[in-house]
Each structure stands twice: as C-alpha cells, then as structure tokens.
Design an enzyme around this catalytic site. Structure first.
Site, mmCIF file in Angstrom:
data_model
loop_
_atom_site.group_PDB
_atom_site.id
_atom_site.type_symbol
_atom_site.label_atom_id
_atom_site.label_comp_id
_atom_site.label_asym_id
_atom_site.label_seq_id
_atom_site.Cartn_x
_atom_site.Cartn_y
_atom_site.Cartn_z
ATOM 1 N N TRP A 108 19.429 -7.922 -88.266
ATOM 2 C CA TRP A 108 20.737 -8.121 -87.424
ATOM 3 C C TRP A 108 20.925 -9.556 -86.257
ATOM 4 O O TRP A 108 21.608 -9.149 -86.331
ATOM 5 C CB TRP A 108 20.878 -7.179 -85.925
ATOM 6 C CG TRP A 108 19.618 -6.924 -85.002
ATOM 7 C CD1 TRP A 108 18.508 -8.107 -85.013
ATOM 8 C CD2 TRP A 108 20.470 -6.634 -83.695
ATOM 9 N NE1 TRP A 108 18.478 -7.545 -83.591
ATOM 10 C CE2 TRP A 108 19.438 -6.663 -82.595
ATOM 11 C CE3 TRP A 108 21.335 -6.104 -83.613
ATOM 12 C CZ2 TRP A 108 19.962 -7.332 -81.472
ATOM 13 C CZ3 TRP A 108 22.184 -5.569 -81.820
ATOM 14 C CH2 TRP A 108 21.017 -5.970 -81.277
ATOM 15 N N ASP A 109 19.926 -10.243 -87.060
ATOM 16 C CA ASP A 109 20.079 -11.827 -86.196
ATOM 17 C C ASP A 109 21.036 -12.569 -86.962
ATOM 18 O O ASP A 109 21.892 -13.371 -85.738
ATOM 19 C CB ASP A 109 18.670 -12.706 -86.345
ATOM 20 C CG ASP A 109 17.417 -12.006 -86.082
ATOM 21 O OD1 ASP A 109 17.192 -10.480 -86.481
ATOM 22 O OD2 ASP A 109 16.711 -12.568 -84.922
ATOM 23 N N GLU A 152 13.393 -1.284 -78.448
ATOM 24 C CA GLU A 152 13.153 -0.853 -79.636
ATOM 25 C C GLU A 152 12.128 0.359 -79.321
ATOM 26 O O GLU A 152 10.919 0.725 -79.104
ATOM 27 C CB GLU A 152 12.241 -1.845 -79.776
ATOM 28 C CG GLU A 152 12.874 -2.467 -81.687
ATOM 29 C CD GLU A 152 13.127 -3.614 -82.294
ATOM 30 O OE1 GLU A 152 13.317 -3.342 -82.873
ATOM 31 O OE2 GLU A 152 12.583 -4.294 -81.942
ATOM 32 N N LYS A 184 12.974 -3.277 -73.622
ATOM 33 C CA LYS A 184 12.108 -4.306 -74.028
ATOM 34 C C LYS A 184 12.536 -5.459 -74.560
ATOM 35 O O LYS A 184 12.217 -6.188 -73.877
ATOM 36 C CB LYS A 184 11.756 -3.724 -75.446
ATOM 37 C CG LYS A 184 11.507 -4.942 -76.104
ATOM 38 C CD LYS A 184 11.031 -4.921 -78.054
ATOM 39 C CE LYS A 184 10.471 -5.937 -78.644
ATOM 40 N NZ LYS A 184 10.071 -5.763 -79.653
ATOM 41 N N GLN A 185 14.182 -4.609 -74.090
ATOM 42 C CA GLN A 185 15.870 -6.309 -74.374
ATOM 43 C C GLN A 185 17.098 -5.203 -73.837
ATOM 44 O O GLN A 185 16.902 -4.276 -73.529
ATOM 45 C CB GLN A 185 15.406 -6.834 -75.592
ATOM 46 C CG GLN A 185 15.198 -5.991 -76.755
ATOM 47 C CD GLN A 185 15.570 -6.494 -77.897
ATOM 48 O OE1 GLN A 185 14.469 -5.890 -78.356
ATOM 49 N NE2 GLN A 185 15.994 -7.382 -78.393
#
Length: 797
Positions: A346-347, A485, A605-606
């Site tokens: 998805w970057d 994730e 995680k993010q």
C-alpha cells in the site's frame, strides 16, 4: 543545489550493505546497488541489479510445507571490474592492502564516485578513481569509468571486466532457506573485439534477459575469456607514475518485457554498439537529471534539507518518467534490494500524493498497473464469496495475492502463520489514490474510465463485506487486519481477523461516498457503459449511501477504538520491555520468542487509527465522522492521539512519518521528534539492518509530502489550492515547485507568517489560493506575497 553530495569517508565493512542501498543508482527502468565493482557477493557486500516488474516464481519447502514465492529477480551483475598485478591476487577493500577509501553520491547529477588507494609495495600505491552512472536519458544503458594511477612505480596492471550470471536472490538473510536461483539457460558470446554478451531467462516467468558490454582502454588490447556463467574481457594496462590510465565500461540491458524490440539480446548488442563514449554519456545523463530536478525542485535548509534531497533522489530513481512507459507498481523497498521480495504493498498511498503534483503521468501509470489487475482482484473477491474487487496486500506480476503464508521470526527461529493478507484496506488506498490523482491533475478522462471502474469495484467489495447488525443499527466489517500488523486475531481465537477496525471502516465509508458521488457526476455515456458492463443495479447507489453513513466505528473511554474489543486487551508493561530489550520496535518478535503474543495487549506496531489523520485534513475527518453519526471534536481527536502515542512501538518506518504528520497538524511541540525520526529512518538505519535490504520508499516519499502537504495543509479539493500552514519551528522556511492541473512550475515559498506564490506565465486560467481567512486569485505570470493568519504557538504533548 546546495549539499548536492552524499559522502562516506573511510571503509567500514559493517556499514557496506547500508551504503550499497543508499548509493544505488537507477532510472526507473532498472537500478544497481552501490557495491564496489571489485567485490563479490558475500557477508559484507551484495551487488544487485533489478529491473522494474521483472519477477519470477519459485517453490520451496519450509517447515515441511511447500511454499510458493514470487521475487523481483536479481539480474546478472554488470558491475564486475577487478584488477591485480600480473600473477598477484585481486585487490579488494577487505584486504590489508587498502590504504584509504571514500565514496560520494552526486545527487544533482546521479553519479557515484569512489576513490581508493591500494598498497602495492613499500612506498608504492595504486590510486583508483571510478565514476558510475545508470543512464537517466537512455534507460537501457549504464557506464563505469575507472582511472588507474601508479604512485611511485611503473608496471603492468591486469584488469578483468565481466557480466556475471552466477547470482541469486540471497540479499535477505531470513529468506535464505528458500530457493533463490531464478536464472537459467545462461549463454555468453562475443559481439566484436571490444564487446561481449550474456543472455539468460527466468526459470518460470520465462522473461528473456540480454546484456552486452563494451570495455575500452586507450592503446590496450582486449582478450575475451569463455566461462560457463560469465562473459569476461581481460585488459593489460601499462602504468607510468602519476599518469592516469582510463578503462571505460558501457553496458546495455534489455528484457523481453520491453516494447519495440525483437530479441532482447539483439537489442542489447545493438544498443551498446551505438552507445556514445563515456564523456558524451555523462553529459546527456547530467542533462536528464537537471530536467528532473527542475520539475521536482525542493528547497529546505540545513540537515533536514540534505536528507530530503537524498529521499527525493531515490524516489526519482525508482519512479522516473521512464516508469510511465512500464507496467509496474510501487515497490515498497524501491529497486534497491530484495526485502519484501520487491512486492507492491500500500506504499503508493505515501508515494502518489507527492508524484501527483510533479509527475502526474507517472501516477497515472502506477494507477493503471492496478487497473490492469482489476480482473485478478475480482477473482480474489469472488473466491471468498464477495462482489467487486479485493486487491491483494502484496502484489507482483499478475495481481494475485503474493503475501507469504508463513514468516520467520529471526529471534525465535520459528516459522509462523502470516495473516497480513487480511489487510483488505489496501483497496481503500487504491481508491484514495485515484481520487487524489484526479483532484491534483484534473485528468477527467482517466477518472471517467479506468479510475471509475476501479473505484466502483472497490466500493462494491466494501458494500458486500458489510453486514447489518440489528442490535447496533449499524453495518459491520468483520475478519480483517488493520494497518497495525501486530494485531491479527483476538486472544485465543481459532480464526484470524478482527471486527470493525476503525481505519478500515472509516476509509470504506469514504470510498462508498466517493463512488456514489462519482456515479452521480459521470457523463451519461460513461455511466451507462460502466453500469451495464459491470452489472450495477439502479438502486445500488442508494444502498451504498446508506452503508457509507452507518458503518460502525467503535469508541472506548472517550477515544476511537482501534477495533471492536480493543479496550478488553491487557495493558503492556512498556517500562519492563524497554529496560530488558532496549529496542522494542519489533515487539511482536520479542513476545513470540517468550511464548506470548502481542494480540493480548494494547500495543501497536505502527499508526492505525491515527492513519486517518494522515489521509484526511482535520476538517475533512470531522465531516467524515459527522456523516457517520459521530462528533469528532478537537478534544476527542487529541485524546485519541495521546492514547495511541503511549501504546505504539513504531516497528515500521511509516509510523514516525504518520505521527509527525498528525502531531504537526495538531500543532504539537513534540511533532519534530517524530519528523526527525522519519527523516533518519534509512540514513541511520533506525530499524536495525533493514535498509541494507532495500530503502523504504514510502517513508522517503512521505517525508517529501510532509513538507509539500503536511506542513502547508495543501489540498487540491474543490478546484482550488487550499493552504492552511502550521508552525513547525524546526522547519519554518522551505519552498517547492508543483505542477497543478496543467500549470507547470507553480512555486510556493513558506516563511514564518508569510506565503510567497509564483504562477508561471501561460494561457491557462488563474489559480485560486484558498487560505483559512480568504481566497486570492493568482493569474499566470503573477507573483504575490500573502500574510498568513496568526497561529498559536505549538502546544506541548
């Protein structure tokens, strides 16, 4: 351009993989890592060359299971150029003979220069200077010029120049249990005395690859050697003290994916024969880079500006105007290494917003990559009983799901199930990019055809994924994984997936609303053709409208919940883990090695929920929540930001970027620490060795967009340039040039309290600049200075 070079002094084997990634040269068609030409692949060095979209599929046996993976192929190495005294050993920087070494990457010209001195004997040295380029004007050419100078001696030097197909995909340690030999049917030959060639093919995708090299040295004869997987030329030079002798190596690369060729080997041999000499190649290469920098001009002072120019350099090398001619997506790790197997995630969500305002033709090509794989996305949705299109979390050559089913935890040595393919929110990212591309470019032709079909099919998938809950009076989306994730299941659950991930549901609602809007505004012939072709019922828009207003968004304790049930998870003892392990970015691996799982804890995680603040301006986000029946005031959002700041380990390079963006828009004094972390992500390798496996393209492009849109509040909605700058004392002055709806070279310069706008002369309509307190029209050829509304000083966190 100030600070135009990225320099390394001295030789450090422990830093070579990192330097090789950051010194990669490319042109959007192919790229080559910055490995030294006299070095071979091993624990220290990893030469690698990658052509955009050149994948191959292999099957390996892992933990008793057969696992299929598709990789971006490490192509034959064109770099090898080694040297020695006759009868001696080949010089290498890893031997004691190295006296000095420095490396310099010229960002303005796209040239890598190195200088080394090797000890020949007491009081005698060999000075080696090299210039390397991967040609930006002709995407099939690369060149290496090497100057040898004898210091205090005279004599013979033997030089070997080669094309080497004895390579594999072995650049990522955790993949080394997997089959990595992608090249087969290697043949070599001679084109003429100065040129040799090599051809091969990938083992399953059957992509044919042709390389040809021309090696020349004034007054020296060239000898050709025949080897099984290498095309080799040997040259013997006579050196005199203080007199440089030059060896030029020119290489051409073609694959069978290229348009307008017959056989790739014939094309490569012909191109290298016609290639001009090194000085002319260097001149045309520099000119092509000059034109690129003019379109992507960026002016930021200090260390931040220096790093941003490196980031921009790597974005332009991976996604150049040449990319617009290819069928490729956005490789998450660039063309710089083999991490993530060269897959497309998805970057593009972090990359296209920057490209839209500089190289819209490249954005269009990258979105066309998605449209070409719409059939595979439809098949994937159908396979799980859903309508519409379900895009894969990892994509490669043909658009099928490439996400691995198992992944290795290096800390425990165990192979574990991988459920990240449940990140269906990638479809919302594709739809988001289509819409933002249209707003920035005004490309209605794309929006009304390929864009509309893709966006509507993604909306169809979300509508088909939403189930109505009578008790809640809301629609719910179950069994997904959000951007975080770490959480892929509920504690002790037998099946993976989470219910009502807030980011997933809110972006799905946005997609559905945009699809309804688009269907209502499409020209009638386009609308009729689309609805007939994909079989949309007349009442579909009204159904989507309802779902878009009634998707469930969970809350707890006055903040947005990451997903339903998040509040029931246990708190984590962050101090304990920081004290025990120090770096806890990969907290998931730490807990798994302890026999635990991060699924049990409120630990991310993010950025997940906070990604909403990255995608949407504060006003747009408030409107989205209002549409969903919720009041998202500033106090609630700030509580939400604080809640997740305290519970995030930042195990992704994108996390610091998103947090810096969100905090700067919230006018927080702690924004800079996250912005600084995002800037340093790759150059300081903050993730601990990952940059050596390939740069993080999304994070690099995202830092550029942080300056372009984040700090300026720049939006292209509603036919005007909307600007709502926020103060960030550490980046208080900056400027850049954008391309907006046919206007080339619109210059924006920010200074404290002031905005300078210059619109280049043209026959186009004036641009409306919309500020928080007024709208100003700037005609082509005009320059204006605009005072900005006073802002409160940034508040502490």
């Amino acid at each position: 351009m100030k600070d135009r070079a990225w320099r390394y002094e001295g030789y450090d084997p422990g830093q070579e993989r990192l330097r090789e990634s950051l010194c990669t040269l490319g042109n959007g068609y192919f790229a080559t890592r910055g490995a030294l030409p006299e070095c071979t692949a091993g624990t220290v060095h990893y030469p690698g060359t990658y052509a955009a979209g050149c994948y191959n599929r292999l099957t390996s046996t892992v933990a008793g299971r057969e696992v299929e993976n598709e990789d971006l192929v490490n192509l034959p190495n064109w770099l090898p150029l080694r040297f020695r005294l006759p009868g001696g050993v080949w010089f290498t920087p890893d031997a004691e003979a190295l006296l000095s070494h420095r490396q310099s990457l010229d960002l303005r010209a796209g040239v890598l220069e190195r200088e080394s001195r090797y000890l020949v004997a007491e009081g005698r040295a060999l000075h080696v200077r090299q210039l390397r380029l991967v040609h930006m004007a002709d995407p099939h050419l690369a060149a290496l010029r090497t100057e040898f100078t004898a210091e205090g001696w005279s004599g013979e030097l033997e030089v070997e120049s080669a094309l080497d197909a004895s390579v594999s995909n072995s650049g990522v340690e955790r993949y080394r249990e997997l089959d990595a030999s992608h090249l087969t049917q290697v043949e070599t030959g001679t084109a003429h005395p100065e040129a040799v060639w090599l051809r091969c093919r990938t083992s399953t995708s059957a992509i044919r690859i042709g390389l040809a090299q021309r090696t020349t040295a004034p007054g020296a004869s060239v000898r050709v050697l025949t080897e099984a997987r290498r095309a080799v030329q040997r040259i013997r030079l006579h050196l005199m003290p203080g007199r440089p002798v030059t060896v030029d190596k020119t290489v051409s690369l073609h694959t069978s994916r290229d348009p307008a060729i017959g056989d790739p080997l014939d094309a490569a041999v012909d191109r290298v024969a016609r290639a001009r000499k090194f000085p002319a190649l260097l001149s045309s290469h520099r000119l092509a880079w000059q034109h690129l920098w003019q379109k992507a001009e960026l002016s930021v002072p200090g260390e931040a500006g220096h790093i941003l120019r490196l980031h921009l350099f790597h974005v332009l090398q991976t996604l150049s105007p040449h990319t617009a001619e290819l069928d490729v997506g956005v490789p998450a790790r660039g063309l710089h290494g083999e991490a993530y197997r060269g897959h497309v995630f998805w970057d593009e969500l972090f990359v296209l917003p920057y490209l839209n305002l500089h190289f819209p033709e490249v954005s269009r090509a990258l979105l066309t990559y998605r449209h070409r794989r719409l059939g595979a996305a439809r098949d994937a949705a159908r396979a799980i009983g859903r309508p519409g299109a379900m895009y894969p979390w990892q994509s490669g050559s043909d658009g099928r799901e490439e996400t691995q089913e198992m992944h290795l935890n290096p800390r425990s040595g165990r192979w574990l199930p991988d459920h990240s393919r449940l990140q269906h929110h990638v479809g919302s990212a594709v739809a988001y990019n289509i819409w933002r591309y249209w707003e920035a470019s005004g490309d209605a032709e794309f929006l009304h055809t390929k864009g509309a079909e893709t966006l509507v099919e993604i909306a169809r998938f979300w509508a088909g994924s939403a189930t109505y809950d009578e008790g809640l009076g809301r629609y719910r989306i179950r069994g997904v994984v959000g951007p975080d994730e770490y959480h892929d299941a509920y504690p002790d659950a037998k099946e993976p997936g989470l219910d009502d991930n807030a980011y997933t549901n809110v972006t799905a609602a946005w997609v559905l609303a945009r699809a309804v809007e688009l269907l209502g505004t499409l020209p009638e012939p386009c609308r009729r053709e689309l609805t007939e072709r994909i079989g949309l019922d007349a009442d579909t828009p009204s159904q989507w409208e309802e779902i878009s207003r009634k998707l469930y968004v969970p809350f707890h304790s006055g903040v947005i919940s990451q997903f339903e049930g998040y509040a029931d998870l246990a708190p984590l003892d962050w101090d304990r883990y920081r004290t025990q392990y120090g770096d806890i970015r990969r907290l998931d691996r730490i807990l798994e090695a302890e026999g635990d799982t991060v699924n049990r804890y409120q630990a991310s995680k993010q950025a997940d929920v906070l990604m909403l603040g990255y995608l949407f301006s504060p006003a747009e986000l408030r409107a989205l929540f209002t549409r969903l029946g919720h009041r998202l005031d500033e106090e609630t959002w700030n509580r939400t930001v604080d809640h997740y700041l305290q519970r995030t380990s930042h195990g992704s390079t994108l996390s610091g970027l998103v947090h810096g963006w969100v905090l700067s828009r919230a006018k927080r004094s702690d924004a800079w620490s996250y912005v600084h972390e995002a800037l340093r992500g790759d150059v300081a390798d903050v993730q601990g060795g990952t940059t050596g496996e390939g740069i993080h393209l999304g994070a690099m492009a995202g830092t550029l967009d942080l300056v372009q849109r984040g700090l300026t509040g720049l939006e292209t909605r509603g036919g005007s340039l909307r600007l709502d700058p926020v103060p960030l004392p550490e980046l208080s002055e900056y400027g850049f040039t954008i391309r907006y709806q046919g206007h080339w070279g619109v210059r924006l310069q920010m200074r404290p309290g002031q905005l300078h706008v210059r619109v280049p002369a043209s026959d186009r309509a004036p641009i409306d600049i919309e500020l928080p307190d007024r709208t100003v029209s700037v005609a082509p050829g005009e320059t204006c200075e605009l005072a900005l509304p006073e802002r409160a000083a940034p508040r502490s966190g």
